[in-house]
Scaffold this motif. Sequence first.
Motif, PDB file in Angstrom:
ATOM      1  N   ILE A  82      20.689  11.215   5.776  1.00  0.00           N
ATOM      2  CA  ILE A  82      19.490  10.620   5.189  1.00  0.00           C
ATOM      3  C   ILE A  82      18.556  10.149   6.289  1.00  0.00           C
ATOM      4  O   ILE A  82      18.943   9.391   7.173  1.00  0.00           O
ATOM      5  CB  ILE A  82      19.859   9.425   4.285  1.00  0.00           C
ATOM      6  N   SER A  83      17.322  10.629   6.238  1.00  0.00           N
ATOM      7  CA  SER A  83      16.333  10.032   7.121  1.00  0.00           C
ATOM      8  C   SER A  83      15.163   9.611   6.240  1.00  0.00           C
ATOM      9  O   SER A  83      14.643  10.392   5.445  1.00  0.00           O
ATOM     10  CB  SER A  83      15.886  11.016   8.205  1.00  0.00           C
ATOM     11  N   LEU A  84      14.851   8.333   6.349  1.00  0.00           N
ATOM     12  CA  LEU A  84      13.842   7.782   5.464  1.00  0.00           C
ATOM     13  C   LEU A  84      12.449   8.169   5.956  1.00  0.00           C
ATOM     14  O   LEU A  84      12.228   8.276   7.162  1.00  0.00           O
ATOM     15  CB  LEU A  84      13.967   6.259   5.427  1.00  0.00           C
ATOM     16  N   PRO A  85      11.505   8.373   5.032  1.00  0.00           N
ATOM     17  CA  PRO A  85      10.129   8.638   5.463  1.00  0.00           C
ATOM     18  C   PRO A  85       9.524   7.393   6.130  1.00  0.00           C
ATOM     19  O   PRO A  85      10.084   6.297   6.017  1.00  0.00           O
ATOM     20  CB  PRO A  85       9.411   8.962   4.150  1.00  0.00           C
ATOM     21  N   VAL A  86       8.426   7.589   6.798  1.00  0.00           N
ATOM     22  CA  VAL A  86       7.773   6.460   7.479  1.00  0.00           C
ATOM     23  C   VAL A  86       7.431   5.364   6.472  1.00  0.00           C
ATOM     24  O   VAL A  86       7.645   4.182   6.711  1.00  0.00           O
ATOM     25  CB  VAL A  86       6.489   6.940   8.195  1.00  0.00           C
ATOM     26  N   ASN A  87       6.930   5.800   5.323  1.00  0.00           N
ATOM     27  CA  ASN A  87       6.606   4.819   4.285  1.00  0.00           C
ATOM     28  C   ASN A  87       7.877   4.429   3.520  1.00  0.00           C
ATOM     29  O   ASN A  87       8.199   4.995   2.494  1.00  0.00           O
ATOM     30  CB  ASN A  87       5.583   5.412   3.311  1.00  0.00           C
ATOM     31  N   GLU A 126      16.303  16.173   0.642  1.00  0.00           N
ATOM     32  CA  GLU A 126      15.377  17.317   0.698  1.00  0.00           C
ATOM     33  C   GLU A 126      14.000  16.916   1.226  1.00  0.00           C
ATOM     34  O   GLU A 126      13.163  17.766   1.489  1.00  0.00           O
ATOM     35  CB  GLU A 126      15.158  17.907  -0.708  1.00  0.00           C
ATOM     36  N   GLY A 127      13.749  15.637   1.274  1.00  0.00           N
ATOM     37  CA  GLY A 127      12.437  15.162   1.715  1.00  0.00           C
ATOM     38  C   GLY A 127      11.401  15.200   0.610  1.00  0.00           C
ATOM     39  O   GLY A 127      10.203  15.325   0.866  1.00  0.00           O
ATOM     40  N   SER A 128      11.872  15.078  -0.660  1.00  0.00           N
ATOM     41  CA  SER A 128      10.937  15.162  -1.777  1.00  0.00           C
ATOM     42  C   SER A 128      10.107  13.894  -1.977  1.00  0.00           C
ATOM     43  O   SER A 128       9.181  13.874  -2.766  1.00  0.00           O
ATOM     44  CB  SER A 128      11.693  15.425  -3.080  1.00  0.00           C
ATOM     45  N   PHE A 129      10.547  12.793  -1.336  1.00  0.00           N
ATOM     46  CA  PHE A 129       9.827  11.541  -1.538  1.00  0.00           C
ATOM     47  C   PHE A 129       9.008  11.196  -0.303  1.00  0.00           C
ATOM     48  O   PHE A 129       9.502  11.277   0.824  1.00  0.00           O
ATOM     49  CB  PHE A 129      10.807  10.396  -1.819  1.00  0.00           C
ATOM     50  N   SER A 130       7.787  10.754  -0.540  1.00  0.00           N
ATOM     51  CA  SER A 130       6.986  10.342   0.616  1.00  0.00           C
ATOM     52  C   SER A 130       7.005   8.830   0.796  1.00  0.00           C
ATOM     53  O   SER A 130       6.616   8.303   1.827  1.00  0.00           O
ATOM     54  CB  SER A 130       5.550  10.848   0.460  1.00  0.00           C
ATOM     55  N   SER A 131       7.464   8.115  -0.249  1.00  0.00           N
ATOM     56  CA  SER A 131       7.576   6.650  -0.144  1.00  0.00           C
ATOM     57  C   SER A 131       8.900   6.235  -0.799  1.00  0.00           C
ATOM     58  O   SER A 131       9.175   6.615  -1.943  1.00  0.00           O
ATOM     59  CB  SER A 131       6.386   6.005  -0.862  1.00  0.00           C
ATOM     60  N   LYS A 160       0.816  -1.218   0.000  1.00  0.00           N
ATOM     61  CA  LYS A 160       0.000   0.000   0.000  1.00  0.00           C
ATOM     62  C   LYS A 160       0.847   1.265   0.000  1.00  0.00           C
ATOM     63  O   LYS A 160       0.342   2.367   0.045  1.00  0.00           O
ATOM     64  CB  LYS A 160      -0.931  -0.015   1.225  1.00  0.00           C
ATOM     65  N   MET A 161       2.160   1.101  -0.002  1.00  0.00           N
ATOM     66  CA  MET A 161       3.037   2.261   0.156  1.00  0.00           C
ATOM     67  C   MET A 161       3.437   2.912  -1.167  1.00  0.00           C
ATOM     68  O   MET A 161       4.595   3.262  -1.362  1.00  0.00           O
ATOM     69  CB  MET A 161       4.306   1.846   0.906  1.00  0.00           C
ATOM     70  N   ASP A 208       2.176   9.278  -5.211  1.00  0.00           N
ATOM     71  CA  ASP A 208       2.696  10.035  -6.346  1.00  0.00           C
ATOM     72  C   ASP A 208       4.099  10.589  -6.108  1.00  0.00           C
ATOM     73  O   ASP A 208       4.672  11.238  -6.959  1.00  0.00           O
ATOM     74  CB  ASP A 208       1.732  11.153  -6.742  1.00  0.00           C
ATOM     75  N   LYS A 209       4.635  10.332  -4.910  1.00  0.00           N
ATOM     76  CA  LYS A 209       6.020  10.765  -4.671  1.00  0.00           C
ATOM     77  C   LYS A 209       6.862   9.565  -4.205  1.00  0.00           C
ATOM     78  O   LYS A 209       7.506   9.588  -3.166  1.00  0.00           O
ATOM     79  CB  LYS A 209       6.058  11.902  -3.652  1.00  0.00           C
ATOM     80  N   THR A 210       6.797   8.491  -4.993  1.00  0.00           N
ATOM     81  CA  THR A 210       7.533   7.264  -4.661  1.00  0.00           C
ATOM     82  C   THR A 210       8.881   7.252  -5.385  1.00  0.00           C
ATOM     83  O   THR A 210       8.977   7.680  -6.537  1.00  0.00           O
ATOM     84  CB  THR A 210       6.721   6.023  -5.092  1.00  0.00           C
TER      85      THR A 210
END
Lengths: 508, 185, 429
Positions: free
Chosen positions: A404-409, A384-389, A298-299, A302-304
């Motif tokens: 680098i810090s990865l998003p939750v997804n 930059e945090g441009s990706f949400s997944s 489910k992850m 549009d910003k994968t």
Amino acid sequence: MSETVNLTIDGKALSVPKGTNLIEAAKKLGILIPHYCYHPDLSIAGNCRMCQVAVKGAPKLTIACNTQVTEGMEVATNSKEVKDAQSATLEFILINHPLDCTVCDQAGHCKLQDYHFEYNAKPSRFLEEKEHKPKAVPLGPTVMLDGERCIMCTRCIRFCDEVTKTSELGMLNRGDRSVISINPGRELDNPLSGSVVDLCPVGALTHRNWRFNSRIWFTKQVDSVCPGCSTGCNVKVAVRDKQVVQVKARYNSNVNKEWLCDEGRYGFHRFLPETRVLEPLINGKVASLDEALTKASKMFDDKTAIFLSPDLLFEEFSLISKFIETLPVKPFTCVQYKKRELSEVEKILVSPDYAANFKSAQNFGLASEDPSTQYIEGIAKLKEGSFSSVWIIGDRGIEEVEGISLPVNSVGFFTNAENNLKPGIVLPARSILEKSGLYLNKDLRLQFIDRLIDFPSNTEPEWRLINKIAEKRGKKLTDAQSDRDLTLSVLNPEISIFTLKEQGGVRI
Amino acid sequence: MTDKKFDVCEKRAEEIIAQYPDKHSAVMPLLYLVQEQSGCITEEGILWVSGKIDMAPVHVREVATFYTMYYKKPVGRFHFQVCRTLSCALRGARDVTGYLKERFGLEPGEVSLNGLWSYEEVECLGSCGTAPMCQVNDTFFENLTVEKLGRIVDRIEAKKPNLKLSVLRDEMGDGLQGNPKSEVI
Amino acid sequence: MSKKILLKNVHNQGQATFDGYVNSGGLLGLKKALKKDPKEVIEEVKNSGLRGRGGAGFPTGVKWGFVPRDTGKPVYLICNADESEPGTFKDRVIMERDPFLMIEGMIIAAYALGSSLSFIYVRGEYSYPYIKTLEAIKEAYSKGMLGKNILGSNFSHEMVLHRGAGAYICGEETGLINSLEGKKGQPRIKPPFPAVKGLYGCPTCVNNVETLAVLPFIFSEGWEAYAALGTEKSKGTKLISASGHINKPGVYEIELGYPLKEFLEVECGGVWKGRKLKAVIPGGSSVPVLRADEIEKVNLDYESLRDAGTMLGSGGFIVLDETADMVEVARNLAHFYAHESCGQCTPCREGGHWVEKVFTRISKGRGVPGDMELVDSMCSQIAGHTICPFGDALVTPAQSLMKKFPEEFKDRILNGSKSTNPLNYELGH
């Protein structure tokens, strides 16, 4: 077409291109003319005298390595005269040989043993004391010399003179006092140094790393391809108890001849992490595979972004590209690619990357023509945090950690439990040494890699994880049950795995 | 790594190298220069030659160890090489070596404490018609008998003549200068 | 004794100087040759019947004919002065006493071959011959005999003297070429032959000192005069180095075809100390030995010696009297060959030492029945199976001594008597 010449060897007729020598011509008929000093990619030394054959009309035996085919030539490789000469040559070679097979790493894959058994197999008539020479002499960081086992074929010297052009080795003294040596202060330490051990037909040169590791007959030897860079050097890997015991170059005239770089050879085990990811994790906690896959499926938004390891198989890149087509929004993809500076000697063999299979990624549109820039861009956007997944497929999908810090997804297909990136979901994947499949090298040569090591249970190849996620999203990508099924599904029907192995790969 | 020791050889080395279409050909004469300067082939000498002619040090060492006239370890100031091959052996080479062994009290290859004497047996020196014979440094002493050899050693001990061929100056030592009868010093 | 060509002037005062050389008739041949077309020069050398004097006896003019002149690469001439075959010391005499003869011959050869640079490879031990030759070369340059426009002609030629450093194998032409290139003196595999790919990969001709020193005569007196000497197939004269158990050792020039026995009795002054002859090695240590009873009808020329089962070789004539212990002779020579093996190819490197070790064992009374057969079978697997002719050279004395004097070997093996012969000495090995 080049000019061809007709001749007969042991009564069998054949035609070969002009300029072919008798050893290579005989090979075409499946006739092995025994030899020690001859190597197709080194100059002709003619010193071992093992390849003597009878050519009709010649007053005496001639060495096959230095004899080119001529029209109407009649060659005998098994006449009594030839057999006597082969037997005598072996007797001569062995008079000063220590016959210490019981403690020699080469035993079991030694040309002295093989040829003695086949061409002499008689007790020695030598009653005198043997000449003694230096033993266990380190020639450099990688190679050890036993002077007494050496048969003076000079393959190692010619390799350093002609291939690497580093000239660390020479043959000192003369007569039966001759000995291979370095000059003090200049060790054998070029980046291809371990290749001299492969070239040594006997046990005179051994790998310092792997001395006395295992008798070769207790190992399983598998044909594979080195995943170190995009050259795709052909190797034969000896494995015992899920460990790499020794790596040898496997001859491929189109790729690596019989050379191998030390980084690839001695670093082969680096593709097997010490601590394994053996169970799926969700936020650091053990979960069931089904639960993890359901959550991961489910992850996608549009910003994968999908970061791909350059170690993945051709088939896996193929499957991933199909998978992407099923997604509503095309994600950002890149293959982890770093350029590397090469020394002159490395340039002989090594490619300027650490990305063995990036060409496959490009082939399926998953990486651009400039993978390095694309990867750098990807990492910048990630910071930059441009990706949400974020998906990291393979341990080496992302090598940077700093900043680098990865998003939750986020999902990682990992083998190494000590991977410092901590995605929300970790899936237990397999090392390249635990899979079989295809690699596409920098020259677009498709080569087959066999599985070297049994995989741990509970782990899944990356392609199967992708397939299961796709299934959860309602679009199964393949019915393949095994690596092999998958390989066959991507291969053109005219190319079989057998063809790939026999021909040392196929250009696509 | 170049040793100051070979500075005096630089000019001569350049002349030698210039004689050949390929400078690797100069390895043998340059090794003679090293031997002339150092008494034997030294590690610094090998590196010096290697640098002069762009040849890998191990290949210079190969050459130095292949030929018998390059000494791999120091020899006496007067190094006797007694021919032991057939024609000399037939005419008494054994007595020549026997005499030297006794007179110097040395085994072949050993150097006397005063650094003057050493000897060894060598293969045919191309002087079979004047056998038995020996070479002292670069000078032949032929038609030897034990008595004659004794007188030769006496004279060498007294006069300490130069019996070497100089590659640096392209000339024989004063012990033999201009004298076609090699047994006379 | 007959006409002298090579040793005619060696006793002249000042022969080793340019003026002395010219005064004794030198340079006449060169002047005449330079007026001819090089092809004509080669043709006349062929007509003269001159054969290589280094040992192989190959026709010199024919050898020159193999050297291509149209490859665009330089052609090199090398004078083989690495005289090292035991029992041979003839070239030394020319270098020490009449070096201009060799130099003149070399210039003629170089002119015929179209070579502008030649080398003289002199063995390292020959310091005195080296210096005398070096002085002669320097003087030749100063007198216009070498360098640009030799003797006013259009032909220019440079000459380099190169000193070896003690290796028998450098007498083999490809070993010599490798040595001259700065490598170990290990022979090359053939093909390619030096005529096509020799020194620095260029066409190269290697000739012996004595061969080259004959050329001035061939051109001053005419090839007919040379061809008139000797026998039908062995033309001209030959230097013979006589050594061993004789009264008058030395270098003699004989007309080919001269009776061996007469040479032994007249020139050599007979066997020394009033002893009886046991054997003769007529062509250097690498040729088969002749027993005393085999020399009666033999002449010193290529064909007669071949018919007698031996060879003229380099003309190293070694005489052995009745006291010579043939086991020790075999051991002595086996030691020489084992020591001089270059170590490159298997049969010679390993086999040569094995032969020596077995002979040593026999000579010390530790032989066992079957040793002779062992050596013989080893030898037959060394001969013809090596890169260069050294393999054949090393087995020849071993096999022929055992064949000609089997009872001595058998006796030593069976009775184990420790030798008391003068050759049996243990130093150095």
